[in-house]
Design an enzyme around this catalytic site. Structure first.
Site, short mmCIF file in Angstrom:
data_model
loop_
_atom_site.label_atom_id
_atom_site.label_comp_id
_atom_site.label_asym_id
_atom_site.label_seq_id
_atom_site.Cartn_x
_atom_site.Cartn_y
_atom_site.Cartn_z
CD GLU A 49 1.66 -5.49 5.75
OE1 GLU A 49 2.50 -6.36 6.07
OE2 GLU A 49 0.90 -5.58 4.78
N GLY B 19 0.69 -5.08 0.87
CA GLY B 19 -0.48 -5.16 -0.01
C GLY B 19 -0.18 -5.83 -1.35
CB ALA C 122 -0.89 -0.01 1.23
CD GLU D 223 -2.36 -7.51 2.79
OE1 GLU D 223 -2.03 -6.34 2.49
OE2 GLU D 223 -3.04 -7.77 3.79
#
Ligand code: HXC
Length: 260
Positions: free
Chosen positions: A134, A111, A66, A114
């Protein structure tokens, strides 16, 4: 919709979606995720498209996570919405009626990993690197990673990956079952297209129902899951493609499937 952050190419029933923010290693912000959602919706409806491939622009990253700069300005409610946006888009990818292949060409972090895990099949270039960094930012995975990772690799390994923020090379990712194949970087897209073409040549309804059986069955106990399989096996006998597939075998010719 004019695409700012993605490139969409379609050829011979295969859609290639390229996440295109190479200057920030294809990091995901809300605008990009909304575009990705629109593209996934379009591809779901496109009767010509049989298989989708997702990759990252440039030679360095699939998706490095992200967008950290974007997240720095979020308040807690906005952060929750951002997490839910990504989760919704990734669940749409996971539940698409057509197979989705992640062509992981570089960093697949946070992300990015993911996103890859929401795809049905992950193929890595030798240069790919995986991880959930993260906790290094004081965050947790928020696009489904805590759940999908523990379903794809074993829960103990998932916790190690989530707690340590370590990066894993492609060979290790294959060893732990995170990726199916590792191929030289320059062969990655052709390898994925070759697999996509083989899938596209099979009975489309049968491929779709195979995906449905695996995805739905994973959340059921075994008795219910195999009962679902029997229901779908019966359902596939209502299709013209089943008649065509079996006739073609018996007549020693190639099947001509019609997606009906
Ligand atoms: C924003 C990013 C970015 C990211 C890289 N960039 N990753 N920008 N968000 N996730 C930018 C850098 O700031 C830099 O911009 C440019 O991309 C090139 O990156 P470098 O760091 O210079 O490259 P390199 O030294 O090769 O290191 C590559 C890297 C590193 C190891 C991948 O960039 C990195 O650690 N990135 C962050 C990875 C990460 O923590 N991802 C998880 C995010 S949290 P400039 O302007 O300096 O050139 C997450 C949560 C998901 O994903 C759930 C949310 C709900």
């Amino acid at each position: 919709m004019e695409l700012q952050n993605l490139i969409l190419e379609k050829e011979d029933g295969i859609a290639l979606v390229t996440i295109n923010r190479p200057k920030v290693l294809n990091a995901l912000n809300a605008d990009l995720l909304k575009e990705l959602e629109a593209v996934v919706d379009e591809l779901e409806q496109d009767g010509e498209v049989r298989v989708v491939i997702i990759t990252g622009a440039g030679d360095k990253a699939f998706v490095a996570g992200a967008d950290i700069a974007f997240m720095s300005g979020l308040n807690p409610l906005e952060a929750k919405s951002f997490s839910q946006l990504g989760q919704r888009v990734f669940s749409k990818i996971e539940n698409m009626s057509k197979p989705v292949i992640a062509a992981v060409n570089g960093f697949a972090l946070g992300g990015g990993n993911e996103l890859a895990m929401a795809c049905d099949i992950r193929i890595a270039s030798e240069k790919a690197r995986f991880g959930q960094p993260e906790v290094q930012l004081g965050l947790i995975a928020g696009f489904g990673g805590t759940q999908r990772l523990s379903r794809i690799v074993n829960p103990g390994l998932a916790k190690e990956i989530l707690f340590t923020a370590d990066q894993y090379d492609a060979e290790t990712a294959q060893k732990i079952g995170l990726v199916n194949h590792v191929v030289p970087a320059e062969e990655l897209i052709n390898f994925c297209k070759g697999m996509a073409r083989r899938i596209a040549a099979r009975g489309p309804v049968a491929v779709r129902l195979s995906k449905e059986a695996v995805n739905q069955g994973l959340d059921m106990d075994l008795d219910k899951a195999i009962a679902l399989e029997a229901d779908l096996f019966g359902l596939v006998f209502t299709t013209a493609d089943r008649k065509e597939g079996i006739s073609a075998f018996l007549e020693k010719r190639k099947p001509a499937f019609t997606n009906k």
